[in-house]
Design a protein around this motif. Structure first.
Motif, short mmCIF file in Angstrom:
data_model
loop_
_atom_site.label_atom_id
_atom_site.label_comp_id
_atom_site.label_asym_id
_atom_site.label_seq_id
_atom_site.Cartn_x
_atom_site.Cartn_y
_atom_site.Cartn_z
N LEU A 262 0.82 -1.21 0.00
CA LEU A 262 0.00 0.00 0.00
C LEU A 262 0.86 1.26 0.00
O LEU A 262 0.51 2.26 -0.64
CB LEU A 262 -0.93 0.00 1.22
CG LEU A 262 -2.02 -1.08 1.23
CD1 LEU A 262 -2.78 -1.05 2.55
CD2 LEU A 262 -2.97 -0.92 0.05
N ARG A 263 1.97 1.24 0.68
CA ARG A 263 2.81 2.43 0.77
C ARG A 263 3.41 2.85 -0.57
O ARG A 263 3.90 3.97 -0.70
CB ARG A 263 3.96 2.19 1.77
CG ARG A 263 3.51 2.22 3.22
CD ARG A 263 4.69 2.05 4.16
NE ARG A 263 4.29 2.08 5.56
CZ ARG A 263 5.15 1.97 6.57
NH1 ARG A 263 6.44 1.78 6.33
NH2 ARG A 263 4.70 2.01 7.81
N GLU A 264 3.37 1.97 -1.55
CA GLU A 264 3.88 2.33 -2.88
C GLU A 264 2.94 3.27 -3.62
O GLU A 264 3.32 3.85 -4.63
CB GLU A 264 4.11 1.06 -3.71
CG GLU A 264 5.22 0.15 -3.19
CD GLU A 264 6.58 0.82 -3.25
OE1 GLU A 264 6.87 1.48 -4.27
OE2 GLU A 264 7.35 0.70 -2.28
N HIS A 265 1.71 3.41 -3.13
CA HIS A 265 0.75 4.34 -3.73
C HIS A 265 0.92 5.71 -3.06
O HIS A 265 0.94 5.79 -1.83
CB HIS A 265 -0.68 3.83 -3.54
CG HIS A 265 -1.71 4.58 -4.31
ND1 HIS A 265 -2.08 5.87 -3.99
CD2 HIS A 265 -2.46 4.23 -5.40
CE1 HIS A 265 -3.02 6.28 -4.82
NE2 HIS A 265 -3.27 5.30 -5.70
N PRO A 266 1.05 6.80 -3.83
CA PRO A 266 1.29 8.11 -3.22
C PRO A 266 0.27 8.49 -2.15
O PRO A 266 0.65 9.06 -1.12
CB PRO A 266 1.20 9.07 -4.42
CG PRO A 266 1.56 8.23 -5.60
CD PRO A 266 1.03 6.85 -5.30
N ALA A 267 -1.00 8.16 -2.37
CA ALA A 267 -2.03 8.54 -1.40
C ALA A 267 -2.05 7.64 -0.18
O ALA A 267 -2.73 7.94 0.80
CB ALA A 267 -3.41 8.53 -2.07
N LEU A 268 -1.31 6.52 -0.24
CA LEU A 268 -1.30 5.57 0.87
C LEU A 268 0.08 5.44 1.51
O LEU A 268 0.33 4.52 2.28
CB LEU A 268 -1.76 4.19 0.37
CG LEU A 268 -3.18 4.12 -0.21
CD1 LEU A 268 -3.41 2.77 -0.89
CD2 LEU A 268 -4.22 4.34 0.89
#
Length: 410
Positions: A262-268
């Motif tokens: 999830l941390r690979e997504h900018p918003a997450l």
């Protein structure tokens, strides 16, 4: 290995990117001692350096795709231990995922669909919950031997471990103190169905810390299984949906693998791992934990060690429990062989990888094992059961919640 990229770059942008990433590897070999599969086979093709060379040869057209090449690349666990040891900072995780994506793109459409659909089914929360509920009913009826005979031999040990949340315990717990803090708990596709006790425990502990926890009604998946199997578009869609559902809210995940994805997504990017989040809260003096004279082995998943910076927060949290003796695996703290569904697809290698850890566990003689990744928990529990060791495996939050002293008025 002397395979190098072709002087004429391929026209495909994705292929050029793979070669760019691969060319960062100087073939120094410092990754070899850290690769679990290379330690087992001593085959250069099963090392990070060897796999990178094979990818270079295949993408540049010097090597054909065949069963041998597939075996070497598919045999990678994706643990990314090599990345921590690499002085050239090679992005090996992106490289192996990119190679698998390229391979999927070259397969016939029906095979791509079948591969993707299989993973979509096993990462569907509703399906997992129904399966876990069925297993729970069979367990109550004493029909587990019947299930063992019907289920595939690789799957049966894991089915026996399912612990679905019972409806009576799944409801949200109101905070015992009013701090105004709220979080969304990310349970992913399997947490509630296979390790429901951890969800109940987290809610109870967060409530005692004044935090109201919410779980989205919609079943969500981080997409990691799909990404690592070569289906990045499907993985992106799932992760994007998580970002939409939890937009503007604090998101806390149970599984280190899900949090890392999830941390690979900018918003997450701010997604917190549960133990780290709990460790960062202010614990009131009135919240005390009962003593537990236990030897607890703290297992550190590859994803927690590599993607989240280590599990020191787990040790600090469990250190709050009087009497607990925390131990680790020492030199055997490498991949346990779970690696998503690797343990089901390559049970022989998964068992070989766990063999050294099993010996270390026997020597340490823990009474309980805790881990922050559900896949690792299943692999540990199933392997220990097959070895004849009756050692419980659970999420750290389950032990913490169990040791909570009751409120004064209860």
């Amino acid at each position: 290995m002397n395979i190098v990229s072709s002087p004429t770059p391929p026209a495909d942008p994705a292929a050029r990117e793979l070669l760019r990433l691969a060319d960062q590897c100087v073939k120094c070999g410092l990754c070899l001692p850290h690769c679990p599969t290379y330690a087992q086979t001593r085959n250069e093709g099963d090392s990070p350096r060897g796999r990178i060379a094979l990818i270079q040869g295949w993408v540049s057209g010097q090597l054909p795709w065949d069963a041998t090449l597939a075996a070497h690349l598919d045999g990678c666990l994706g643990c990314r231990a090599c990345e921590r040891a690499c002085p050239s900072l090679v992005a090996y995780g992106r490289l192996i995922d990119g190679a698998r994506s390229r391979r999927q793109a070259q397969r016939p459409p029906w095979r791509r669909w079948l591969s993707r659909r299989r993973l979509e089914v096993v990462s569907e929360a509703g399906w997992v919950r129904r399966l876990a509920t069925l297993v729970a009913r069979l367990r109550r009826l004493g029909s587990m031997p019947w299930l063992d005979r019907l289920a595939p031999s690789r799957l049966a040990p894991y089915l026996r471990l399912a612990r679905v949340i019972e409806p009576a315990t799944a409801a949200s717990v109101a905070p015992s103190v009013a701090t105004g803090a709220e979080v969304d708990l990310f349970v992913g596709c399997t947490q509630e169905g296979l390790q429901g006790g951890a969800v109940v425990a987290a809610r109870a502990l967060l409530a005692r810390l004044g935090v109201r926890a919410r779980i989205a009604e919609e079943s969500l998946c981080c997409g990691a299984l799909l990404r690592h199997a070569g289906h990045p578009e499907a993985a992106d869609r799932r992760r994007e949906r998580v970002a939409e559902v939890h937009a503007g809210r604090t998101l806390v995940g149970f599984s280190s693998a899900c949090v890392g994805e999830l941390r690979e997504h900018p918003a997450l990017a701010g997604t917190a791992e549960l133990c780290a989040y709990l460790d960062g809260l202010a614990w009131p003096e009135t919240l005390r934990l009962r003593p537990a004279p236990l030897r607890v082995l703290v297992h550190e998943p590859c994803t927690h060690r590599t993607l989240l910076g280590g599990n020191a927060a787990v040790h600090r949290l469990l250190g709050r429990i009087p009497g607990v003796v925390l131990i680790g695996l020492g030199e055997q703290a490498s991949c346990c062989g779970a690696a998503g569904i690797y343990m089901l697809e390559r049970p022989g290698m998964a068992q070989a990888l766990f063999a050294d850890q099993l010996a270390a566990i026997r020597a340490a003689a823990p009474e309980l094992i805790v881990t922050t990744n559900l896949g690792c928990a299943l692999q540990l529990a199933a392997s220990l059961r097959e070895a004849g060791l009756e050692i419980a495996v659970e999420h750290p939050v389950e032990l913490l919640a169990r040791q909570l002293e009751p409120l004064p008025d209860t």
